[in-house]
Design a protein around this motif. Structure first.
Motif, mmCIF file in Angstrom:
data_model
loop_
_atom_site.group_PDB
_atom_site.id
_atom_site.type_symbol
_atom_site.label_atom_id
_atom_site.label_comp_id
_atom_site.label_asym_id
_atom_site.label_seq_id
_atom_site.Cartn_x
_atom_site.Cartn_y
_atom_site.Cartn_z
ATOM 1 N N SER A 33 0.722 -1.305 0.001
ATOM 2 C CA SER A 33 -0.016 -0.073 0.020
ATOM 3 C C SER A 33 0.822 1.118 -0.005
ATOM 4 C CB SER A 33 -0.670 0.048 1.081
ATOM 5 O OG SER A 33 -1.856 -1.097 1.121
ATOM 6 N N VAL A 34 0.230 2.381 -0.633
ATOM 7 C CA VAL A 34 0.959 3.636 -0.623
ATOM 8 C C VAL A 34 0.346 4.615 -0.021
ATOM 9 C CG1 VAL A 34 1.623 5.435 -2.290
ATOM 10 C CG2 VAL A 34 1.991 3.096 -2.835
ATOM 11 N N GLU A 35 0.629 5.465 1.085
ATOM 12 C CA GLU A 35 -0.039 6.650 1.762
ATOM 13 C C GLU A 35 -0.005 7.721 0.828
ATOM 14 O OE1 GLU A 35 1.815 6.730 5.756
ATOM 15 O OE2 GLU A 35 0.901 4.955 6.212
ATOM 16 N N ILE A 52 -5.067 5.765 1.668
ATOM 17 C CA ILE A 52 -4.250 4.573 1.247
ATOM 18 C C ILE A 52 -4.869 4.051 0.027
ATOM 19 C CG2 ILE A 52 -3.578 2.223 2.099
ATOM 20 C CD1 ILE A 52 -2.693 4.615 4.113
ATOM 21 N N ILE A 53 -3.561 4.049 -0.847
ATOM 22 C CA ILE A 53 -4.137 3.376 -2.054
ATOM 23 C C ILE A 53 -3.319 1.849 -2.127
ATOM 24 C CG2 ILE A 53 -3.548 3.087 -4.637
ATOM 25 C CD1 ILE A 53 -3.248 6.254 -4.557
ATOM 26 N N THR A 54 -3.986 0.817 -2.213
ATOM 27 C CA THR A 54 -3.868 -0.589 -1.866
ATOM 28 C C THR A 54 -3.445 -1.438 -3.266
ATOM 29 O OG1 THR A 54 -6.390 -1.233 -2.128
ATOM 30 C CG2 THR A 54 -5.398 -0.853 0.234
ATOM 31 N N PRO A 55 -2.786 -2.460 -3.095
ATOM 32 C CA PRO A 55 -2.404 -3.227 -4.347
ATOM 33 C C PRO A 55 -3.599 -3.413 -5.020
ATOM 34 C CG PRO A 55 -0.882 -4.000 -2.632
ATOM 35 C CD PRO A 55 -1.871 -2.571 -2.076
ATOM 36 N N GLN A 56 -3.776 -3.371 -6.452
ATOM 37 C CA GLN A 56 -4.698 -3.733 -7.321
ATOM 38 C C GLN A 56 -6.051 -2.902 -7.125
ATOM 39 O OE1 GLN A 56 -3.720 -5.865 -9.792
ATOM 40 N NE2 GLN A 56 -1.804 -5.638 -8.558
ATOM 41 N N GLU A 57 -5.844 -1.977 -6.351
ATOM 42 C CA GLU A 57 -7.082 -1.019 -6.128
ATOM 43 C C GLU A 57 -7.377 -0.354 -7.701
ATOM 44 O OE1 GLU A 57 -8.583 2.717 -3.688
ATOM 45 O OE2 GLU A 57 -6.861 1.918 -2.989
ATOM 46 N N ARG A 58 -8.648 -0.197 -7.970
ATOM 47 C CA ARG A 58 -9.050 0.805 -9.205
ATOM 48 C C ARG A 58 -8.761 2.263 -8.961
ATOM 49 N NH1 ARG A 58 -15.004 -1.129 -10.121
ATOM 50 N NH2 ARG A 58 -14.891 -1.004 -7.802
ATOM 51 N N ILE A 59 -8.016 2.798 -9.677
ATOM 52 C CA ILE A 59 -7.516 4.262 -9.116
ATOM 53 C C ILE A 59 -8.047 5.327 -10.160
ATOM 54 C CG2 ILE A 59 -5.580 3.465 -7.965
ATOM 55 C CD1 ILE A 59 -3.994 3.856 -10.082
ATOM 56 N N ALA A 60 -8.414 4.888 -11.448
ATOM 57 C CA ALA A 60 -8.722 5.729 -12.452
ATOM 58 C C ALA A 60 -9.296 4.864 -13.682
ATOM 59 C CB ALA A 60 -7.556 6.685 -13.052
ATOM 60 N N GLN A 61 -9.873 5.954 -14.538
ATOM 61 C CA GLN A 61 -10.359 5.148 -15.711
ATOM 62 C C GLN A 61 -9.819 5.815 -16.879
ATOM 63 O OE1 GLN A 61 -14.816 5.600 -16.227
ATOM 64 N NE2 GLN A 61 -14.654 7.357 -14.802
ATOM 65 N N LEU A 62 -9.793 4.599 -18.118
ATOM 66 C CA LEU A 62 -9.187 5.002 -19.259
ATOM 67 C C LEU A 62 -10.195 4.910 -20.407
ATOM 68 C CD1 LEU A 62 -6.657 5.336 -20.979
ATOM 69 C CD2 LEU A 62 -6.469 2.879 -21.440
ATOM 70 N N VAL A 63 -10.198 6.046 -21.004
ATOM 71 C CA VAL A 63 -11.171 6.268 -22.099
ATOM 72 C C VAL A 63 -10.624 6.713 -23.455
ATOM 73 C CG1 VAL A 63 -13.510 7.688 -23.137
ATOM 74 C CG2 VAL A 63 -12.800 7.270 -20.735
ATOM 75 N N ILE A 64 -10.703 5.673 -24.530
ATOM 76 C CA ILE A 64 -10.144 5.786 -25.864
ATOM 77 C C ILE A 64 -10.819 6.964 -26.566
ATOM 78 C CG2 ILE A 64 -8.941 4.700 -27.972
ATOM 79 C CD1 ILE A 64 -7.846 4.074 -25.331
ATOM 80 N N ILE A 65 -10.236 8.019 -27.116
ATOM 81 C CA ILE A 65 -10.898 9.136 -27.619
ATOM 82 C C ILE A 65 -10.467 9.663 -28.673
ATOM 83 C CG2 ILE A 65 -12.028 11.629 -27.178
ATOM 84 C CD1 ILE A 65 -11.384 11.050 -24.141
ATOM 85 N N PRO A 66 -11.204 10.000 -29.897
ATOM 86 C CA PRO A 66 -10.686 10.387 -31.128
ATOM 87 C C PRO A 66 -10.467 11.891 -31.003
ATOM 88 C CG PRO A 66 -12.917 10.195 -31.317
ATOM 89 C CD PRO A 66 -12.738 9.705 -30.149
ATOM 90 N N TYR A 67 -9.293 12.565 -31.539
ATOM 91 C CA TYR A 67 -9.130 13.805 -31.761
ATOM 92 C C TYR A 67 -8.709 14.240 -33.210
ATOM 93 C CZ TYR A 67 -4.051 12.633 -32.529
ATOM 94 O OH TYR A 67 -3.136 12.300 -33.067
ATOM 95 N N LEU A 68 -8.946 15.572 -33.396
ATOM 96 C CA LEU A 68 -8.599 16.071 -34.575
ATOM 97 C C LEU A 68 -7.214 16.662 -34.506
ATOM 98 C CD1 LEU A 68 -12.079 17.888 -35.317
ATOM 99 C CD2 LEU A 68 -11.385 15.880 -36.424
ATOM 100 N N SER A 69 -6.659 16.536 -35.667
ATOM 101 C CA SER A 69 -5.195 17.236 -35.856
ATOM 102 C C SER A 69 -5.337 18.325 -36.572
ATOM 103 C CB SER A 69 -4.296 16.112 -36.727
ATOM 104 O OG SER A 69 -3.012 16.512 -36.847
ATOM 105 N N VAL A 70 -4.983 19.536 -36.280
ATOM 106 C CA VAL A 70 -5.277 20.584 -36.926
ATOM 107 C C VAL A 70 -4.063 21.538 -37.209
ATOM 108 C CG1 VAL A 70 -7.410 20.843 -35.751
ATOM 109 C CG2 VAL A 70 -5.785 21.977 -34.794
#
Length: 146
Positions: A34-36, A103-121
């Motif tokens: 765990s990380v404090e 406290i963040i524990t091992p294997q805890e869900r900490i964030a979420q990843l979303v795959i997003i399109p973007y425009l190159s300008v």
């Protein structure tokens, strides 16, 4: 869409969806112990994974609403951006907004990843911009319209 993913450690967890219609895939803390996080402290938490983001997309790393509400933990940069040409380990910058140690524990869900399109300008420098009704009225200026 198929995303190539590599586990960088034996303990890493492949991102998962909380429901079949969830936009985000939960990212897990790849920790041996765990990380404090003290009040208002920020640390990078490893996930133990690397991904290949397809061309024309980026990976957005967002807060998990439950973790933010219950523990006051969120990505320290508010929204992380994983560019399509980055293939290193995804690290989540986590910040403790509370007045107490978390406290963040091992294997805890900490964030979420979303795959997003973007425009190159390309930016075209001009001397003047087109006029609009709002013009240069900023921060809070549309509140009067409600």
């Amino acid at each position: 869409m198929i995303i190539n993913i590599k586990k960088l450690t034996d303990t890493a967890t492949i991102p998962t969806r909380g429901s079949s219609y969830a936009a985000g895939y939960d990212l897990y803390a790849d920790l041996q112990e765990s990380v404090e996080l003290n009040a208002h402290e920020t640390k990078v938490i490893p996930t133990g994974i690397a991904v290949e983001i397809p061309a024309g997309y980026f990976g957005g790393v967002f807060a998990r609403s439950g973790l933010s509400l219950k523990e006051m933990l969120r990505p320290g940069n508010c929204t992380g951006v994983i560019d399509e040409d980055y293939t290193g380990e995804i690290g989540c910058i986590m910040h403790n907004d509370s007045e107490e140690k978390r406290i963040i524990t091992p294997q805890e869900r900490i964030a979420q990843l979303v795959i997003i399109p973007y425009l190159s300008v390309e930016f075209n420098e001009v001397d003047e911009l087109n006029q609009t009704e709002r013009g240069t009225d900023g921060f809070g200026s549309t509140d009067a319209c409600r």
